[in-house]
Enzyme design. Structure first.
Site, PDB file in Angstrom:
ATOM      1  N   ASP A  11       0.859  -1.188   0.000  1.00  0.00           N
ATOM      2  CA  ASP A  11       0.000   0.000   0.000  1.00  0.00           C
ATOM      3  C   ASP A  11       0.892   1.233   0.000  1.00  0.00           C
ATOM      4  O   ASP A  11       1.741   1.389   0.869  1.00  0.00           O
ATOM      5  CB  ASP A  11      -0.886   0.016   1.254  1.00  0.00           C
ATOM      6  N   ASP A 130     -14.075  -5.278  -3.174  1.00  0.00           N
ATOM      7  CA  ASP A 130     -14.072  -5.276  -1.709  1.00  0.00           C
ATOM      8  C   ASP A 130     -15.413  -5.843  -1.272  1.00  0.00           C
ATOM      9  O   ASP A 130     -16.463  -5.242  -1.525  1.00  0.00           O
ATOM     10  CB  ASP A 130     -13.885  -3.847  -1.171  1.00  0.00           C
TER      11      ASP A 130
END
Lengths: 254, 205
Positions: A11, A130
């Site tokens: 990330d 997600d």
């Protein structure tokens, strides 16, 4: 025989990896290029870079990052985070990314998947989902957008099937319920999606132990497993993961 | 100098990066003079077949001419698929026709795209694989594959539920369905071998 892939996820925020990393001998533990190159050396099959800022200002930064990674990393890598147009996908692929992942933009404009696949081929179009387990219905999951902050009424399995038809070449499936728990992937979710589509599914969210990787592949039907903390913190090395999987009969590139 | 043909499709930079990394003199170009004067040509490609053929446009005739003159040519992924006669990806498209065969979809029953690292059996007589032993993993990402019909082509296969051609060599024409520029050390060695082939050919001229 095609091997199962181990994919560390980085990330990135403002040119830095933000989930902490503890590699030994790294001058700058938060540098995505250095970390990517190190992962490539130790046998990672692929990398995912997620731009978690994903603002207009960070767009230029991520292109520069992709260019630098591509000069130093000779394994495939996917870039995602806030990508909305075919032009942005083109720029990232031309900068050296192998694949680009889209999430919210594909939900808002499913045609993006078709346009991208027709131009670049579906092998470089990754749909990130997600998924959040439904509170009302058993073994149903709903698609969440905007970095998981906004639930929709779209069913995850239905969305995956539709996305495959439109041109997605791979699904990066993150369980929001399992993410960060280190208690294992949501393999009911992985199984439901991998049974419903013919494209590869990357299981994401929940890896904590070596057997979790095996379970995601064998019980969840995943083609690849993605992880962050357990590899960044060197709880397990890539080699340990592969040796473990190989020992249990899973084909890996070792 | 090796010229990587720049025709406005993805992934051209990665191929150049890999050649640079192994210390080869490489140039990204679409200039006819560069293509004619190159020691060897690389036709890369991350794109759908039809888009790639369209993007190549008039360069395709020049590439064919130069390849038929004996200059080493390496096609990668869609660049490899374009070496063949025809493809059925999103319509019907003609390739360069340098190697006999057609590009067809991977049949249902296998996960498509064929994506990831697969083991390739390396024939001893394929120059591209010199020094790599008898098998190595390489990175694949494709939904179509070439059914090779050319009796003059040497073929390396990988197992994807059937024998899938992973690489061909026909005289000076080379191709890999996998991405050597994304296949770690083994892939870099393949590119190094190609660079050495180019050097050898140039000394001969």
């Amino acid at each position: 025989m095609l091997t199962k892939r181990i994919i560390p996820c980085l990330d990135v925020k403002d040119d830095r990896v933000v989930k902490g990393v503890k590699f030994l001998n790294l001058r700058d533990a938060g540098d995505p290029v250095e970390l990517g190159a190190r992962y490539s050396e130790v046998g990672a099959d692929e990398l995912v870079f997620l731009d978690i800022t994903a603002t207009i200002r960070s767009r230029k930064t991520i292109v520069e990052l992709v260019e630098k990674v591509a000069e130093n990393v000779f394994i495939p890598f996917t870039v995602g985070g806030g990508i909305q147009t075919v032009e942005q996908i083109d720029e990232l692929l031309r900068s050296g990314a192998e694949k680009v992942s889209v999430n919210t933009a594909a939900v808002e404009n499913p045609n993006l998947l078709r346009q991208a696949a027709q131009r670049f081929g579906n092998q470089c179009v990754v749909l990130a989902i997600d998924a959040r387990r439904s509170k009302e219905k058993e073994d149903k999951w709903q698609v969440c957008v905007k970095a998981g902050s906004e639930p929709t009424d779209i069913d995850v399995v239905e969305w995956a099937v539709k996305a495959e038809k439109l041109g997605a070449g791979e699904i990066l499936l993150t369980s929001m319920d399992a993410d960060g728990t280190k208690e294992g992937y949501d393999n009911k979710l992985n199984k439901a999606v991998s049974d419903a589509v013919n494209i590869p599914v990357i299981a994401s969210g929940g890896a904590g132990k070596l057997e979790h990787l095996y379970d995601a592949i064998v019980d969840g039907g995943a083609d690849a497993v993605l992880m962050a903390s357990i590899t960044h913190y060197e709880n397990y090395t890539i080699k340990q993961m592969k040796e473990y999987l190989k020992g249990r009969g899973v084909p890996v590139n070792l | 100098m090796i010229v990587v043909i720049d025709y406005n499709v993805g992934n051209v930079r990665s191929v150049c990066n890999a050649f640079c990394y192994i210390g080869c003199d490489v140039k990204l170009s679409c200039e006819p003079a560069d293509i004619e004067n190159a020691a060897g040509l690389v036709l890369p490609g991350v794109a759908a077949f039809g888009y790639a053929v369209g993007a190549l446009g008039p360069l395709s005739e020049l590439i064919k001419k130069v390849a038929l003159s004996g200059k080493p040519l390496l096609g990668i992924c869609v660049g490899y698929q374009m070496l063949f006669e025809k493809s059925s990806e999103y319509g019907r498209h003609n390739g360069l026709g340098l190697v006999g065969g057609n590009v067809v979809p991977i049949q249902p029953g296998q996960t498509v795209p064929h994506m990831g690292w697969n083991l390739v059996k390396l024939p001893e007589d394929m120059d591209l694989f010199a020094g790599l032993g008898y098998e190595k993993h390489f990175y694949f990402a494709h939904s179509f594959y070439a059914e090779v019909t050319d009796s003059l082509a040497k073929i390396a296969y990988t197992d994807y539920g059937f024998d899938l051609p992973a690489s061909v060599q026909k005289a000076n024409i080379y191709g890999t369905q996998f991405h050597p520029e994304k296949s770690g050390q083994a892939g870099l060695k393949v590119l190094k071998n190609f660079a050495e082939i180019c050097e050898r050919e140039n000394r001969r001229c």
